[in-house]
Design an enzyme around this catalytic site. Structure first.
Site, PDB file in Angstrom:
ATOM      1  N   CYS A   2      -3.108  -2.258  -5.621  1.00 50.78           N
ATOM      2  CA  CYS A   2      -2.759  -1.308  -6.669  1.00 50.78           C
ATOM      3  C   CYS A   2      -1.798  -0.289  -6.076  1.00 50.78           C
ATOM      4  O   CYS A   2      -1.487  -0.348  -4.896  1.00 50.78           O
ATOM      5  CB  CYS A   2      -3.994  -0.560  -7.157  1.00 50.78           C
ATOM      6  SG  CYS A   2      -5.269  -1.633  -7.839  1.00 50.78           S
ATOM      7  N   GLY A  30       1.272  -3.236  -9.449  1.00 53.07           N
ATOM      8  CA  GLY A  30       0.246  -3.580 -10.435  1.00 53.07           C
ATOM      9  C   GLY A  30       0.776  -3.411 -11.835  1.00 53.07           C
ATOM     10  O   GLY A  30       1.313  -2.354 -12.164  1.00 53.07           O
ATOM     11  N   ASN A 102      -6.457   2.307  -3.898  1.00 51.88           N
ATOM     12  CA  ASN A 102      -5.828   0.998  -3.729  1.00 51.88           C
ATOM     13  C   ASN A 102      -6.687   0.266  -2.712  1.00 51.88           C
ATOM     14  O   ASN A 102      -6.869   0.766  -1.601  1.00 51.88           O
ATOM     15  CB  ASN A 102      -4.407   1.169  -3.182  1.00 51.88           C
ATOM     16  CG  ASN A 102      -3.842  -0.130  -2.654  1.00 51.88           C
ATOM     17  OD1 ASN A 102      -4.160  -1.201  -3.159  1.00 51.88           O
ATOM     18  ND2 ASN A 102      -3.013  -0.043  -1.639  1.00 51.88           N
ATOM     19  N   GLY A 103      -7.222  -0.875  -3.104  1.00 48.22           N
ATOM     20  CA  GLY A 103      -8.018  -1.620  -2.131  1.00 48.22           C
ATOM     21  C   GLY A 103      -9.149  -2.363  -2.779  1.00 48.22           C
ATOM     22  O   GLY A 103      -9.164  -2.569  -3.999  1.00 48.22           O
ATOM     23  N   TYR A 257       5.598  -9.365   1.782  1.00 48.37           N
ATOM     24  CA  TYR A 257       5.836  -9.606   0.360  1.00 48.37           C
ATOM     25  C   TYR A 257       5.643  -8.398  -0.540  1.00 48.37           C
ATOM     26  O   TYR A 257       6.448  -8.137  -1.428  1.00 48.37           O
ATOM     27  CB  TYR A 257       4.910 -10.730  -0.130  1.00 48.37           C
ATOM     28  CG  TYR A 257       4.862 -10.874  -1.631  1.00 48.37           C
ATOM     29  CD1 TYR A 257       5.920 -11.452  -2.324  1.00 48.37           C
ATOM     30  CD2 TYR A 257       3.780 -10.393  -2.361  1.00 48.37           C
ATOM     31  CE1 TYR A 257       5.890 -11.552  -3.709  1.00 48.37           C
ATOM     32  CE2 TYR A 257       3.748 -10.493  -3.742  1.00 48.37           C
ATOM     33  CZ  TYR A 257       4.801 -11.070  -4.406  1.00 48.37           C
ATOM     34  OH  TYR A 257       4.772 -11.165  -5.766  1.00 48.37           O
ATOM     35  N   ASP A 364      12.006 -18.402   1.573  1.00 52.51           N
ATOM     36  CA  ASP A 364      11.073 -17.614   0.768  1.00 52.51           C
ATOM     37  C   ASP A 364      10.171 -16.820   1.701  1.00 52.51           C
ATOM     38  O   ASP A 364      10.059 -17.141   2.888  1.00 52.51           O
ATOM     39  CB  ASP A 364      10.237 -18.519  -0.146  1.00 52.51           C
ATOM     40  CG  ASP A 364       9.714 -17.760  -1.359  1.00 52.51           C
ATOM     41  OD1 ASP A 364       9.927 -16.533  -1.442  1.00 52.51           O
ATOM     42  OD2 ASP A 364       9.097 -18.382  -2.241  1.00 52.51           O
ATOM     43  N   ASP A 365       9.495 -15.793   1.134  1.00 55.16           N
ATOM     44  CA  ASP A 365       8.643 -14.974   2.019  1.00 55.16           C
ATOM     45  C   ASP A 365       7.361 -15.692   2.385  1.00 55.16           C
ATOM     46  O   ASP A 365       6.839 -15.525   3.480  1.00 55.16           O
ATOM     47  CB  ASP A 365       8.341 -13.630   1.348  1.00 55.16           C
ATOM     48  CG  ASP A 365       7.635 -13.809   0.032  1.00 55.16           C
ATOM     49  OD1 ASP A 365       6.412 -13.860   0.011  1.00 55.16           O
ATOM     50  OD2 ASP A 365       8.333 -13.966  -0.994  1.00 55.16           O
TER      51      ASP A 365
HETATM   52  P1  AMP Z   1       3.186 -20.336  -4.708  1.00 52.30           P
HETATM   53  O1  AMP Z   1       3.365 -20.925  -3.355  1.00 52.30           O
HETATM   54  O2  AMP Z   1       3.765 -21.094  -5.810  1.00 52.30           O
HETATM   55  O3  AMP Z   1       1.719 -20.044  -4.982  1.00 52.30           O
HETATM   56  O4  AMP Z   1       3.899 -18.920  -4.765  1.00 52.30           O
HETATM   57  C1  AMP Z   1       4.444 -18.349  -3.661  1.00 52.30           C
HETATM   58  C2  AMP Z   1       5.330 -17.213  -4.099  1.00 52.30           C
HETATM   59  O5  AMP Z   1       4.596 -16.195  -4.797  1.00 52.30           O
HETATM   60  C3  AMP Z   1       5.950 -16.580  -2.897  1.00 52.30           C
HETATM   61  O6  AMP Z   1       7.286 -16.872  -3.003  1.00 52.30           O
HETATM   62  C4  AMP Z   1       5.746 -15.094  -3.034  1.00 52.30           C
HETATM   63  O7  AMP Z   1       6.996 -14.497  -3.267  1.00 52.30           O
HETATM   64  C5  AMP Z   1       4.853 -14.912  -4.236  1.00 52.30           C
HETATM   65  N1  AMP Z   1       3.551 -14.352  -3.859  1.00 52.30           N
HETATM   66  C6  AMP Z   1       2.929 -14.449  -2.692  1.00 52.30           C
HETATM   67  N2  AMP Z   1       1.734 -13.822  -2.728  1.00 52.30           N
HETATM   68  C7  AMP Z   1       1.594 -13.306  -3.952  1.00 52.30           C
HETATM   69  C8  AMP Z   1       0.585 -12.528  -4.603  1.00 52.30           C
HETATM   70  N3  AMP Z   1      -0.522 -12.186  -3.987  1.00 52.30           N
HETATM   71  N4  AMP Z   1       0.788 -12.180  -5.883  1.00 52.30           N
HETATM   72  C9  AMP Z   1       1.913 -12.545  -6.520  1.00 52.30           C
HETATM   73  N5  AMP Z   1       2.902 -13.279  -5.965  1.00 52.30           N
HETATM   74  C10 AMP Z   1       2.760 -13.665  -4.687  1.00 52.30           C
END
Ligand code: AMP
Length: 484
Positions: A2, A30, A102-103, A257, A364-365
């Site tokens: 949050c 959030g 937040n937590g 992320y 991607d991250d």
């Molecule tokens: P997926 O592998 O399809 O489940 O989604 C991965 C992507 O969702 C990554 O590219 C992140 O940018 C994003 N992501 C990672 N963790 C979260 C999270 N906790 N909530 C929302 N998006 C996320």
């Protein structure tokens, strides 16, 4: 996960309109619900499910009077995300205390079902800040009223730390006329303090991310330390209170992320860290002799900074090959796999020119369930890519987060129990690399060498607090029930 912000404005000011701006800057933390609680001798509250811009009206701002106020954006982790769970919360007896956090508490279910009923306290929501609020208030009640405020707050925060296990940063209002904040003993969740000078006097703020301070013209003073509290009475210097000392383990996934790149967390620039992740990943890519791409393409938005520095370190062109539709919303919250897949395609549209006949490296991250990467790789191929390589700027995610980042339950993680080669095959990439854990941690530490470790639980399954594993078992059961 949050976001919150609290302001102690100069006497005579009304700070709620500024909190609204601060919440807009924290909306990425959030999108489920938001609220503001102000205090001018009485508490005034407005909270509701929805986005910040849809909740508050001019008439709310006129009603939310006072120079002390706290505000929150909610991202649900436990509970069904009903209106009752929206924050802030407040009580008027035995003391006036308002609170946001937040937590996530890892012993919340035990507190709600056993410990609090045994003391005749009924928690009326599924929001764990309520449990922290009662622990804090009962510590305050037990403190000798003749003690200075600083000592009473220390006892109240100690009571919260003894009762509430897990990860949390808190901001709150004391009806005796002060803003306060504190950060859990491991300091997993971020919490930063800022200051500004105005014609009306010196003003202070506490927030989850420094970006909320920036937009309101507060200078960063410093982050709260793990196990530390602060009390700010308008017109006075704040009092910093170190309540406990143990290892500081901030969440590394914030840097990967969650946080905005323009934020600083524990003095670490998120932007610069992501650039270092990209550089480290490029080095790893070359060290392992991974195939040479023609072009590096980020998955927008969170991977952009890392992809750009990776491209520079590989001496390859960086291209924006995917255009993101910002209005689709989060694919993550879709209830089932098929809907998630559909909305990923609607969210990211390729520019075929950047793919046709090329060997592309997509960055991607993170890879959680693998839906995003699988779908994006298919899209890249359909747009004409010859080879599609994939690189994640973090290691394989394999374990749920007990502290409030809504990841997935164990079986949903594509990398859990699988070799990298199996994940590569499943997402359909021609080559896949994840940034090594050590390289990622080293790159993060460069930003603040005083931090000697991070919470990396989602990558390792090892958590810095007790009770975390038990909590995950209970959480998985609750989620399975909610799905049914
Ligand atoms: P997926 O592998 O399809 O489940 O989604 C991965 C992507 O969702 C990554 O590219 C992140 O940018 C994003 N992501 C990672 N963790 C979260 C999270 N906790 N909530 C929302 N998006 C996320």
């Amino acid at each position: 996960m949050c976001g919150f912000i609290g302001i102690a404005g100069a006497p005579g000011t009304h700070v709620a309109p500024e909190l609204y701006e601060g919440l807009i800057a924290l909306q990425h933390r959030g999108q489920d619900a938001a609220g503001i609680l102000s205090y001018d001798g009485m508490f005034h509250l407005r909270k509701q499910n929805g986005m910040v811009r849809d909740i508050f009206r001019t008439r709310d701002m006129q009603r939310l009077k006072g120079n002390l106020a706290i505000a929150h954006v909610r991202y649900p982790t436990v509970g069904m995300g009903t209106e009752e769970d929206a924050q802030p919360f407040y009580i008027n007896f035995p003391f006036g205390v308002g609170m946001v956090h937040n937590g996530n508490l890892t012993n919340w279910m035990d507190l709600k079902s056993r410990a609090y009923p045994a003391s005749n306290i009924t928690l009326e929501s599924s929001c764990d800040v309520e449990a922290i609020l009662y622990a804090f208030a009962s510590g305050l009640k037990d403190a000798d009223p003749t003690l200075p405020r600083e000592d009473r707050v220390r006892l109240a925060v100690q009571s919260a730390f003894e009762t509430a296990k897990g990860a949390y940063s808190v901001a709150g209002i004391l009806s005796e006329g002060a803003l306060f904040g504190f950060r859990d003993p491991s300091g997993i969740k971020p919490c930063i303090v800022g200051k500004r000078e105005t014609d009306a006097g010196t003003e202070w703020a506490i927030a989850s991310e420094s970006v909320a301070l920036d937009v309101l013209g507060f200078q960063r003073v410093r982050d709260l330390r793990n196990g530390e509290a602060i009390v700010i009475e308008p017109g006075h210097e704040p009092v910093w209170i170190r309540v406990t000392e143990q290892d500081h383990r901030p969440c590394i996934f914030e840097l990967v992320y969650f946080a905005r790149p323009d934020s600083f967390l524990d003095e670490i620039s998120v932007y610069k860290t992501r650039r270092r992740f990209g550089k480290a990943l490029a080095k790893q890519w070359l060290d392992i002799g991974a195939p040479e791409p023609d072009v590096v393409i980020p998955i927008p938005d969170s991977a952009r900074d890392a992809a750009l520095s990776m491209a520079q370190a590989l001496a390859k062109p960086y291209r924006e090959g995917f255009i993101k539709n910002r209005y689709v919303g989060r694919t993550f919250i879709m209830p089932n796999q098929e809907e998630r897949q559909q909305s990923i395609r609607r969210k990211l549209n390729p520019i075929p020119l950047e793919f046709e006949g090329k060997d592309v490296l997509l960055v991607d991250d993170s890879i959680v369930r693998g839906n995003t990467s699988r779908r994006i790789i298919e899209t890249a191929r359909a747009a004409g890519a010859r080879k599609v390589y994939f690189a994640a700027t973090s290691p394989p995610l394999v374990a749920p987060c007990p502290y409030g980042i809504d990841m997935a339950t164990e079986k949903d993680f594509i990398a859990r129990g699988r070799e990298v080669e199996q994940v590569r095959n499943s997402i359909g990439a021609d080559y896949l690399a994840y940034l090594d854990l050590d390289r990622m941690v080293d790159a993060a530490k460069v930003g603040n060498p005083k931090i000697n470790g991070f919470c990396t639980g989602c990558f390792t399954g090892k958590y810095p607090t007790i009770d975390a594993e038990e909590h995950l078992v209970a959480l998985a059961a609750e989620r399975a029930q909610a799905r049914d």
